[in-house]
Design a protein around this motif. Structure first.
Motif, PDB file in Angstrom:
ATOM      1  N   LEU A  31       3.957  -6.350  -0.805  1.00 39.81           N
ATOM      2  CA  LEU A  31       5.026  -6.634  -1.772  1.00 39.81           C
ATOM      3  C   LEU A  31       6.247  -7.241  -1.086  1.00 39.81           C
ATOM      4  O   LEU A  31       6.866  -8.174  -1.613  1.00 39.81           O
ATOM      5  CB  LEU A  31       5.408  -5.356  -2.529  1.00 39.81           C
ATOM      6  CG  LEU A  31       4.352  -4.856  -3.516  1.00 39.81           C
ATOM      7  CD1 LEU A  31       4.683  -3.444  -3.978  1.00 39.81           C
ATOM      8  CD2 LEU A  31       4.224  -5.798  -4.699  1.00 39.81           C
ATOM      9  N   VAL A  32       6.595  -6.742   0.081  1.00 39.95           N
ATOM     10  CA  VAL A  32       7.740  -7.293   0.825  1.00 39.95           C
ATOM     11  C   VAL A  32       7.429  -8.735   1.236  1.00 39.95           C
ATOM     12  O   VAL A  32       8.281  -9.619   1.117  1.00 39.95           O
ATOM     13  CB  VAL A  32       8.082  -6.406   2.047  1.00 39.95           C
ATOM     14  CG1 VAL A  32       9.048  -7.106   2.986  1.00 39.95           C
ATOM     15  CG2 VAL A  32       8.660  -5.071   1.584  1.00 39.95           C
ATOM     16  N   SER A  33       6.204  -8.979   1.691  1.00 44.63           N
ATOM     17  CA  SER A  33       5.805 -10.335   2.058  1.00 44.63           C
ATOM     18  C   SER A  33       5.878 -11.269   0.851  1.00 44.63           C
ATOM     19  O   SER A  33       6.382 -12.392   0.946  1.00 44.63           O
ATOM     20  CB  SER A  33       4.388 -10.312   2.618  1.00 44.63           C
ATOM     21  OG  SER A  33       3.928 -11.617   2.851  1.00 44.63           O
ATOM     22  N   LEU A  34       5.411 -10.799  -0.280  1.00 52.59           N
ATOM     23  CA  LEU A  34       5.444 -11.599  -1.502  1.00 52.59           C
ATOM     24  C   LEU A  34       6.889 -11.880  -1.913  1.00 52.59           C
ATOM     25  O   LEU A  34       7.231 -13.014  -2.269  1.00 52.59           O
ATOM     26  CB  LEU A  34       4.692 -10.876  -2.620  1.00 52.59           C
ATOM     27  CG  LEU A  34       4.463 -11.627  -3.917  1.00 52.59           C
ATOM     28  CD1 LEU A  34       3.763 -12.958  -3.675  1.00 52.59           C
ATOM     29  CD2 LEU A  34       3.648 -10.767  -4.866  1.00 52.59           C
ATOM     30  N   PRO A  65       2.364 -17.691  -6.064  1.00 48.16           N
ATOM     31  CA  PRO A  65       2.235 -17.034  -4.759  1.00 48.16           C
ATOM     32  C   PRO A  65       1.527 -15.686  -4.923  1.00 48.16           C
ATOM     33  O   PRO A  65       1.774 -14.960  -5.884  1.00 48.16           O
ATOM     34  CB  PRO A  65       3.687 -16.829  -4.309  1.00 48.16           C
ATOM     35  CG  PRO A  65       4.471 -17.836  -5.081  1.00 48.16           C
ATOM     36  CD  PRO A  65       3.753 -17.978  -6.394  1.00 48.16           C
ATOM     37  N   PHE A  66       0.638 -15.373  -3.985  1.00 46.99           N
ATOM     38  CA  PHE A  66      -0.115 -14.129  -4.099  1.00 46.99           C
ATOM     39  C   PHE A  66      -0.263 -13.456  -2.742  1.00 46.99           C
ATOM     40  O   PHE A  66      -0.115 -14.088  -1.697  1.00 46.99           O
ATOM     41  CB  PHE A  66      -1.499 -14.386  -4.702  1.00 46.99           C
ATOM     42  CG  PHE A  66      -2.400 -15.228  -3.826  1.00 46.99           C
ATOM     43  CD1 PHE A  66      -3.213 -14.633  -2.878  1.00 46.99           C
ATOM     44  CD2 PHE A  66      -2.427 -16.597  -3.955  1.00 46.99           C
ATOM     45  CE1 PHE A  66      -4.035 -15.398  -2.062  1.00 46.99           C
ATOM     46  CE2 PHE A  66      -3.236 -17.381  -3.160  1.00 46.99           C
ATOM     47  CZ  PHE A  66      -4.049 -16.782  -2.207  1.00 46.99           C
ATOM     48  N   TYR A 124      11.426 -15.659  -2.365  1.00 46.11           N
ATOM     49  CA  TYR A 124      12.820 -15.978  -2.029  1.00 46.11           C
ATOM     50  C   TYR A 124      12.896 -17.351  -1.364  1.00 46.11           C
ATOM     51  O   TYR A 124      13.744 -18.165  -1.701  1.00 46.11           O
ATOM     52  CB  TYR A 124      13.397 -14.892  -1.111  1.00 46.11           C
ATOM     53  CG  TYR A 124      14.810 -15.174  -0.692  1.00 46.11           C
ATOM     54  CD1 TYR A 124      15.868 -14.925  -1.559  1.00 46.11           C
ATOM     55  CD2 TYR A 124      15.092 -15.700   0.568  1.00 46.11           C
ATOM     56  CE1 TYR A 124      17.172 -15.194  -1.178  1.00 46.11           C
ATOM     57  CE2 TYR A 124      16.383 -15.975   0.951  1.00 46.11           C
ATOM     58  CZ  TYR A 124      17.423 -15.716   0.088  1.00 46.11           C
ATOM     59  OH  TYR A 124      18.712 -15.984   0.448  1.00 46.11           O
ATOM     60  N   ARG A 125      11.979 -17.604  -0.427  1.00 45.91           N
ATOM     61  CA  ARG A 125      11.962 -18.912   0.245  1.00 45.91           C
ATOM     62  C   ARG A 125      11.689 -20.028  -0.763  1.00 45.91           C
ATOM     63  O   ARG A 125      12.305 -21.090  -0.716  1.00 45.91           O
ATOM     64  CB  ARG A 125      10.906 -18.936   1.346  1.00 45.91           C
ATOM     65  CG  ARG A 125      11.348 -18.261   2.619  1.00 45.91           C
ATOM     66  CD  ARG A 125      10.444 -18.602   3.785  1.00 45.91           C
ATOM     67  NE  ARG A 125       9.062 -18.215   3.569  1.00 45.91           N
ATOM     68  CZ  ARG A 125       8.514 -17.074   3.957  1.00 45.91           C
ATOM     69  NH1 ARG A 125       9.248 -16.182   4.574  1.00 45.91           N
ATOM     70  NH2 ARG A 125       7.241 -16.834   3.729  1.00 45.91           N
ATOM     71  N   LYS A 172      -4.453 -10.249   4.081  1.00 46.88           N
ATOM     72  CA  LYS A 172      -3.740  -9.885   5.311  1.00 46.88           C
ATOM     73  C   LYS A 172      -3.451  -8.394   5.359  1.00 46.88           C
ATOM     74  O   LYS A 172      -3.182  -7.852   6.402  1.00 46.88           O
ATOM     75  CB  LYS A 172      -2.409 -10.635   5.384  1.00 46.88           C
ATOM     76  CG  LYS A 172      -2.536 -12.133   5.490  1.00 46.88           C
ATOM     77  CD  LYS A 172      -1.195 -12.786   5.672  1.00 46.88           C
ATOM     78  CE  LYS A 172      -0.456 -12.820   4.359  1.00 46.88           C
ATOM     79  NZ  LYS A 172       0.778 -13.594   4.375  1.00 46.88           N
ATOM     80  N   PHE A 173      -3.494  -7.754   4.218  1.00 43.48           N
ATOM     81  CA  PHE A 173      -3.098  -6.344   4.134  1.00 43.48           C
ATOM     82  C   PHE A 173      -4.336  -5.507   3.848  1.00 43.48           C
ATOM     83  O   PHE A 173      -4.927  -5.613   2.787  1.00 43.48           O
ATOM     84  CB  PHE A 173      -2.016  -6.174   3.067  1.00 43.48           C
ATOM     85  CG  PHE A 173      -0.844  -7.063   3.342  1.00 43.48           C
ATOM     86  CD1 PHE A 173       0.109  -6.682   4.268  1.00 43.48           C
ATOM     87  CD2 PHE A 173      -0.726  -8.293   2.728  1.00 43.48           C
ATOM     88  CE1 PHE A 173       1.175  -7.518   4.567  1.00 43.48           C
ATOM     89  CE2 PHE A 173       0.332  -9.132   3.014  1.00 43.48           C
ATOM     90  CZ  PHE A 173       1.289  -8.743   3.936  1.00 43.48           C
TER      91      PHE A 173
END
Length: 133
Positions: free
Chosen positions: A120-123, A77-78, A128-129, A100-101
């Motif tokens: 970083l929060v999105s990653l 994931p990136f 987690y998912r 996106k950022f």
């Protein structure tokens, strides 16, 4: 900031486990490190030449492409953060469609930090998912 968000950086911090330019197998070392990561954050600066480590801008562009390709190829994931302040001058368009950022480094440092923090929060959420599937 990376540590604040619960990650352990493997690149970018020269005091922690730096990749050495004189490593005879640098490509394999970098590949191994990336493939052992849970997630990958790509930061695209306004000038790729700002990333020079050997004085060769083409080499730095190649490393950026290589690292991103290893992460994508390994299914890691990136997230991508890109500096939009000189976007039209980018010599390569790697990852821009996934970025996106976006931040503008010509404004202020807080803009950069906010976007990197959001990435970083999105990653972290994506990881987690993935763990809980």
């Amino acid at each position: 900031l990376v540590k604040e968000c619960g990650f352990i950086p493997i690149f970018g911090d020269p005091t922690e486990n730096p990749a050495k330019q004189d490593d005879p197998d640098l490509e394999a070392t970098i590949s191994r490190r990336i493939k052992n990561c849970d997630g990958f954050l790509l930061l695209i600066p306004k000038q790729l030449s700002a990333m020079k480590c050997d004085g060769n801008e083409e080499t730095e562009q190649a490393w950026l492409l290589y690292e991103f390709g290893v992460a994508r190829g390994a299914g890691i994931p990136f997230e991508i953060c890109v500096d939009e302040s000189k976007l039209e001058e980018y010599p390569i368009k790697i990852g821009l469609k996934w970025a996106k950022f976006r931040f503008n480094s010509s404004k202020d440092t807080e803009d950069i930090l906010n976007e990197v923090r959001k990435a970083l929060v999105s990653l972290r959420r994506r990881l987690y998912r993935k763990e809980n599937e």
